[in-house]
Design a protein around this motif. Structure first.
Motif, PDB file in Angstrom:
ATOM      1  N   MET A   1      37.552  39.624  34.699  1.00 35.79           N
ATOM      2  CA  MET A   1      38.460  38.697  35.367  1.00 35.79           C
ATOM      3  C   MET A   1      37.870  37.295  35.369  1.00 35.79           C
ATOM      4  O   MET A   1      36.662  37.122  35.374  1.00 35.79           O
ATOM      5  CB  MET A   1      38.720  39.126  36.810  1.00 35.79           C
ATOM      6  CG  MET A   1      39.535  40.390  36.959  1.00 35.79           C
ATOM      7  SD  MET A   1      39.909  40.738  38.675  1.00 35.79           S
ATOM      8  CE  MET A   1      40.885  39.305  39.121  1.00 35.79           C
ATOM      9  N   GLU A  62      46.272  39.923  36.775  1.00 34.65           N
ATOM     10  CA  GLU A  62      44.966  40.440  37.170  1.00 34.65           C
ATOM     11  C   GLU A  62      44.673  40.139  38.642  1.00 34.65           C
ATOM     12  O   GLU A  62      44.787  38.993  39.088  1.00 34.65           O
ATOM     13  CB  GLU A  62      43.854  39.845  36.305  1.00 34.65           C
ATOM     14  CG  GLU A  62      43.803  40.423  34.914  1.00 34.65           C
ATOM     15  CD  GLU A  62      42.443  40.222  34.259  1.00 34.65           C
ATOM     16  OE1 GLU A  62      42.106  41.022  33.379  1.00 34.65           O
ATOM     17  OE2 GLU A  62      41.739  39.252  34.608  1.00 34.65           O
ATOM     18  N   ARG A 375      45.887  45.571  37.934  1.00 30.32           N
ATOM     19  CA  ARG A 375      46.885  44.698  37.298  1.00 30.32           C
ATOM     20  C   ARG A 375      48.246  44.924  37.966  1.00 30.32           C
ATOM     21  O   ARG A 375      48.596  46.068  38.303  1.00 30.32           O
ATOM     22  CB  ARG A 375      47.017  45.015  35.799  1.00 30.32           C
ATOM     23  CG  ARG A 375      45.691  45.082  35.032  1.00 30.32           C
ATOM     24  CD  ARG A 375      45.180  43.731  34.609  1.00 30.32           C
ATOM     25  NE  ARG A 375      43.892  43.812  33.937  1.00 30.32           N
ATOM     26  CZ  ARG A 375      43.721  44.042  32.632  1.00 30.32           C
ATOM     27  NH1 ARG A 375      44.785  44.253  31.853  1.00 30.32           N
ATOM     28  NH2 ARG A 375      42.512  44.055  32.101  1.00 30.32           N
TER      29      ARG A 375
END
Length: 569
Positions: A1, A62, A375
Motif C-alpha cells: 500500500m 486499497e 480492498r
C-alpha cells in the motif's frame, strides 16, 4: 500500500483544520449556506434526504486494517453503527450530524484518509481493479499509476470547477474488472511491440440519462507522458464542455457530439503543452518518482511465491466450504496464495452495508490472514488480497462466524444497489426494499448456484449510482404520479471481457412498461425461469439473452404484470 509522506500527512491535517474553521464560521452564522456548500462538497459532505452524507475516498480500493477500524469507529461514534461501500471504491455515511463533521475529518486524517474531491465538479476518486497487483491475467500493476494520478489530480487548480464531475478508472489486466468503458476516462495499461509500457486511452463513457461507452482516442501513450495527455483531455473538456445544461455537461456528450473533432483538439492541446515545455520535463513523470511510488506496492513482507501446501481443510470438509472455494476464492499471481472476497450481501442488510462490528471483524481477519490489507470491490464487497492457501479453511470458519462467507459472489444475490430513496434526495424510488425482496426470493443457495453468473444492478434514479445500465438484469426506480415504479432492462455489460483490447461494454435494453414495487421480484423470477428453460449447456444468462433476444423474457415479465393486476382488481 502507498505510504503517506510527511508532506501527504501535513496536507490532509491542514485540510481538516481549514474545514474546522469553515464549519465554525458557518455554524456561527458568518458563512452563508451557499458559500459553505461549495466548501463542504470539496471535502465530501452532502446534505441528503434526512441528514448530512459523507463520502470517504478509498483510492483504487486499497484500505488497511487500521483505516478500516477508523471507519468502524466513525460508524459507531458519529453515525448509526454502519457504513456503505460503493461501486467507486468509496465509503459513505448517512447520519453524521453536521456539527460533528470536523471531528470526523480529523479522525480520517489521523489514519491518512479524507473526503477530498469525492464530490463536486472535479476529478473524483481514482478507481481500479480490486485484484490489482495480484491477478494472474494482469500485465502491469496499475496501482503506482493510480497513486500518481491521485496526487496529480488532487486540488489541481485548473480542474477544480469542471462542467461536471469527472471519473477515471485504470486497469492493467486482460479482463476489465474496473469497468473502464463506463468512465469519463478509462486507461488500459499494456506493452507495445517493443515491450515498452504505455496506455490505451478511452474517453467519454458514462451512465445516467444517456448511457454511452467510451471511445478509444489513442491506442498508445508512453506512461511517462500520461499526465500530459490527460491534462490535454481535461483542458479540452473544460473549455468546450457544456455549462448551460447539467444533463448535457458530462464529457461523454462532448465526445459524442464532436467525434473526431474532439480527438483532434486533444492532440493539438497535447502537442502545445509539449511545445511550451522548454526544459522537456513539465508533467512528464520522472523515473525516480515512479520508482518511489512503486516501491510502496511491493508484496508484503513474507509473501513469496511458494508451492501449494493445501488449504488446511479436512477430507470431509462441508459442501458450504467447497462452494465458498468456488465462488469467494480467486486465483493469485503468487503461487501458494489466494484472494478471498468477504461477501457484504446477506439477508436483512442492504447490499454494500457493513456494521461497525463487521468492519472490526473484517479488520481482524485482514490482520490474521492478509498482511493487514483489504480492498473495496466494484461490486460492493471487501476482498482480502494476501491469503495463504494453507489458511483458507481456518479463514472460512472465521468468516462464516462473522457472516462474511455467503458463497454468492457473482450470483443473483451478489447484487449492486445504491442507497436509493431511503437516503438520497435525488432518488425517485427505493432500492433497498427491492434488493431485499430479491435476496429473500433466492435465499436457497442451490437455486442460486443453478442459475449461475448474474450481474443484477439496482438504481433508485436515472443517475445510475447502482449502475443499472451495465447489469445483465438492470432495475431502475422511476417516479409515476408520485409513486414508485421500476423499469427492468436486460443484456447490459460492465465490460469484464476485453475484445481486441477494448472493453466489450453495452447498456441493457428496457423490456416494456414499468413494474410496481411488489411486482419486481416476480418479474425477475419470470425472466430467470425463461433462461433456465432455454439455456444451452454451460450458457450464462447474458449469453442466452443475446442468443434468443428480448421477446421471450419480455412476454414472461409482462405476464407477471397482467396476473398481479388482475388479482388486485
Amino acid at each position: 500500500m502507498y505510504q503517506y509522506t510527511a508532506f501527504d500527512r501535513a496536507f490532509v491535517h491542514q485540510r481538516a483544520a481549514q474545514y474546522r474553521d469553515q464549519l465554525a464560521r458557518h455554524l456561527a452564522g458568518r458563512l452563508p449556506d451557499e458559500d459553505f456548500r461549495a466548501l463542504r462538497l470539496q471535502n465530501g459532505w452532502y446534505i441528503q434526504r434526512h441528514a448530512p452524507m459523507l463520502r470517504v475516498a478509498v483510492p483504487y480500493g486499497e484500505v488497511s486494517s487500521r483505516q478500516l477500524r477508523a471507519l468502524a469507529r466513525i460508524a459507531r461514534e458519529y453515525d448509526r453503527g454502519y457504513a456503505h461501500f460503493t461501486t467507486r471504491q468509496n465509503t459513505q455515511y448517512n447520519w453524521i450530524p453536521l456539527d460533528k463533521s470536523a471531528d470526523v475529518m480529523e479522525l480520517l486524517a489521523s489514519v491518512d484518509m479524507h473526503g477530498i474531491q469525492t464530490s463536486g465538479n472535479c476529478i473524483r476518486n481514482i478507481t481500479s481493479d480490486a485484484l490489482a497487483g495480484i491477478a494472474p491475467d494482469e500485465q502491469i500493476d496499475p496501482r503506482p499509476y493510480c497513486e500518481i494520478l491521485r496526487q496529480w489530480s488532487t486540488l489541481h487548480p485548473e480542474f477544480a470547477f469542471l462542467p461536471r464531475k469527472f471519473k477515471i478508472a485504470v486497469t492493467g489486466a486482460s479482463e476489465d474488472r474496473a469497468a473502464t468503458a463506463w468512465h469519463d476516462v478509462g486507461l488500459h495499461l499494456h506493452r507495445n511491440a517493443d515491450g515498452a509500457v504505455g496506455f490505451r486511452v478511452l474517453v467519454g463513457g458514462g451512465m445516467g440519462r444517456t448511457p454511452i461507452t467510451a471511445t478509444v482516442v489513442r491506442e498508445w501513450i508512453d506512461w511517462r507522458q500520461i499526465l500530459v495527455y490527460l491534462e490535454a483531455v481535461v483542458r479540452v473538456y473544460n473549455r468546450y464542455g457544456r455549462r448551460d445544461n447539467m444533463y448535457k455537461a458530462r464529457i461523454k456528450i462532448l465526445v459524442k457530439a464532436e467525434g473526431q473533432k474532439f480527438i483532434d483538439a486533444v492532440e493539438r492541446e497535447y502537442a502545445d503543452i509539449l511545445n511550451l515545455d522548454t526544459d522537456g520535463e513539465a508533467q512528464v513523470i520522472p523515473q525516480a518518482e515512479f520508482d518511489r511510488v512503486a516501491a510502496c506496492f511491493a508484496p508484503p513482507a513474507g509473501v513469496q511465491p511458494r508451492s501449494s501446501t493445501g488449504d488446511g481443510a479436512p477430507a470431509d470438509a462441508p459442501l458450504a466450504y467447497r462452494r465458498w472455494l468456488e465462488r469467494n476464492v480467486h486465483a493469485h499471481k503468487f503461487a501458494g496464495h489466494k484472494a478471498v472476497t468477504l461477501s457484504l450481501k446477506r439477508a436483512g442488510q442492504a447490499p454494500g452495508d457493513a456494521t461497525d462490528a463487521q468492519m472490526e471483524q473484517a479488520a481482524a481477519l485482514a490482520d490474521r490472514y492478509s498482511a493487514s490489507e483489504l480492498r473495496v470491490t466494484h461490486d460492493q464487497n471487501l476482498l482480502l488480497p494476501w491469503v495463504r492457501e494453507s489458511d483458507l479453511y481456518a479463514l472460512w470458519q472465521e468468516a462464516k462466524a462473522a457472516g462474511f462467507a455467503t458463497p454468492n459472489i457473482g450470483l443473483v444475490t451478489d447484487m449492486i444497489a445504491c442507497p436509493g430513496g431511503d437516503f438520497c434526495a435525488l432518488a425517485n424510488a427505493r432500492s433497498i426494499p427491492v434488493a431485499a425482496q430479491i435476496t429473500e426470493r433466492y435465499a436457497d443457495i442451490d437455486e442460486a448456484f443453478d442459475i449461475g453468473d448474474i450481474d443484477l444492478h439496482i438504481s433508485g434514479c436515472i443517475n445510475s449510482c447502482g449502475h443499472h445500465h451495465s447489469g445483465h438484469i438492470g432495475i431502475l426506480g422511476v417516479d409515476k404520479d408520485g409513486k414508485e415504479w421500476y423499469q427492468v432492462s436486460l443484456g447490459g455489460s460492465d465490460g469484464s471481457a476485453l475484445s481486441g483490447g477494448v472493453a466489450a461494454s453495452t447498456p441493457g435494453k428496457v423490456i416494456g412498461p414499468s413494474f410496481a414495487a411488489d411486482e419486481v421480484a416476480d418479474a425477475v423470477e419470470a425472466v430467470l425461469d425463461i433462461y433456465r428453460e432455454t439455456r444451452s449447456a454451460n450458457e450464462r444468462f447474458v449469453d442466452t439473452v443475446k442468443r434468443i433476444g428480448l421477446d421471450p423474457f419480455k412476454q414472461a415479465a409482462n405476464a407477471v404484470r397482467r396476473s398481479t393486476r388482475k388479482e388486485a382488481a
